[in-house]
Enzyme design. Structure first.
Site, PDB file in Angstrom:
ATOM      1  N   SER A 142       0.837  -1.196   0.000  1.00 16.87           N
ATOM      2  CA  SER A 142       0.000   0.000   0.000  1.00 16.87           C
ATOM      3  C   SER A 142       0.868   1.241   0.000  1.00 16.87           C
ATOM      4  CB  SER A 142      -0.885   0.009   1.253  1.00 16.87           C
ATOM      5  OG  SER A 142      -1.572   1.234   1.412  1.00 16.87           O
ATOM      6  N   TYR A 155      -2.487  -1.111  10.330  1.00 21.55           N
ATOM      7  CA  TYR A 155      -2.517  -1.254   8.870  1.00 21.55           C
ATOM      8  C   TYR A 155      -1.145  -0.971   8.278  1.00 21.55           C
ATOM      9  CZ  TYR A 155      -4.380  -0.887   4.109  1.00 21.55           C
ATOM     10  OH  TYR A 155      -4.636  -1.077   2.776  1.00 21.55           O
TER      11      TYR A 155
END
Length: 272
Positions: A142, A155
């Site tokens: 990401s 995350y």
């Protein structure tokens, strides 16, 4: 990989977003698909079949955080098709909470799906990838795997780990000197449901509600469509690139991180 035509490609998290877009794009390119998710895959199957009348689609309900479930899925895919050429570890979940109010169970849940799901997918499919003459491991990291972001501790930790894990696998002799290539993708803001499905708890900073946070992401930060993201990822796989940056925002941030990391920290705090 040299081509996706008649290649068996397994994808996790294929019910929506980037995973679904990858499945549809691969169906157009003549791939044989093995799709998994904890959500219903009927819509994805229908889209793939609409995109190609000759497409082969195998679907499974798989919790990627369950090593036994992933192992069973990998075995079933190989037994069904007789080969596996690529695994795309895409499944992921999101949580927004500051670290002091985040429980250990929160961290474990995010790490189980977003990191261990990648590890399980990589390890369980590797023996089958070795039996083909043109194979690829694609792990989705990401933009948040490139820079730390407020209220995204779990995350970011998982996505940083995916990036480091893939870089290390790529360099290991048993992979480096084989026909297996590795890549990790770093998507920026993609117009998917991850923000809509994300869990929101206590945050420090702007006190957005879940609805406000989703709207902020969708309207201001999600700059790239899932379809465009899928095309970029597949192009990177065909070119055997280790790092695949997806989206203008991710491209700009990745350059800023290397040049002026302090500016990135200030920018992420201001934006988020």
């Amino acid at each position: 990989m040299k081509t996706f035509h008649q290649r068996v490609v397994a994808i996790t998290g294929a019910a929506s977003g980037i995973g679904q877009a990858l499945a549809v794009e691969l169906s157009k390119r003549g791939a044989k698909l093995a799709l998994s998710d904890v959500l219903d895959l009927a819509d994805t199957r229908a889209l793939c079949e609409s995109a190609s009348s000759s497409i082969e689609v195998l679907t499974h309900s798989v919790n990627v955080g369950d090593q036994h479930a992933v192992a069973t899925w990998a075995k079933d895919v190989f037994e069904h098709y007789g080969a596996v050429h690529a695994i795309i570890n895409n499944a992921g979940i999101a949580l927004s909470v500051n670290v002091e109010d985040m429980s250990y169970e929160d961290i474990e849940r995010i790490m189980t799906v977003n990191f261990w799901g990648v590890v399980y997918g990589t390890k369980e499919f590797l023996p089958y990838l070795r039996q083909s003459n043109d194979a690829h491991i694609m792990n989705v990291s990401s933009l948040f795997g490139l820079a730390g972001v407020p209220n995204q501790t779990a995350y970011c930790s998982a996505k940083f780990a995916v990036r480091g894990f893939t870089q290390s696998v790529y360099l290991e002799e048993k992979v480096r000197k084989s026909h297996i290539n590795c890549s990790y993708a770093c998507p920026g803001g993609i117009k998917t449901n991850i923000a809509n499905f994300a869990e929101y708890k206590e945050q420090v900073g702007k006190k957005y509600t879940k609805e406000e946070s989703s709207a902020h992401f969708n309207n201001n930060l999600a700059r790239t469509s899932p379809e465009k993201a899928a095309q970029i990822i597949l192009r990177g796989m065909l070119r055997n690139r280790l790092e695949i940056i997806v989206g203008v925002d991710a491209a700009v941030l990745s350059r800023l991180i290397r040049l002026v990391p302090s500016a990135v920290r200030a920018l992420t705090v201001r934006m988020l």
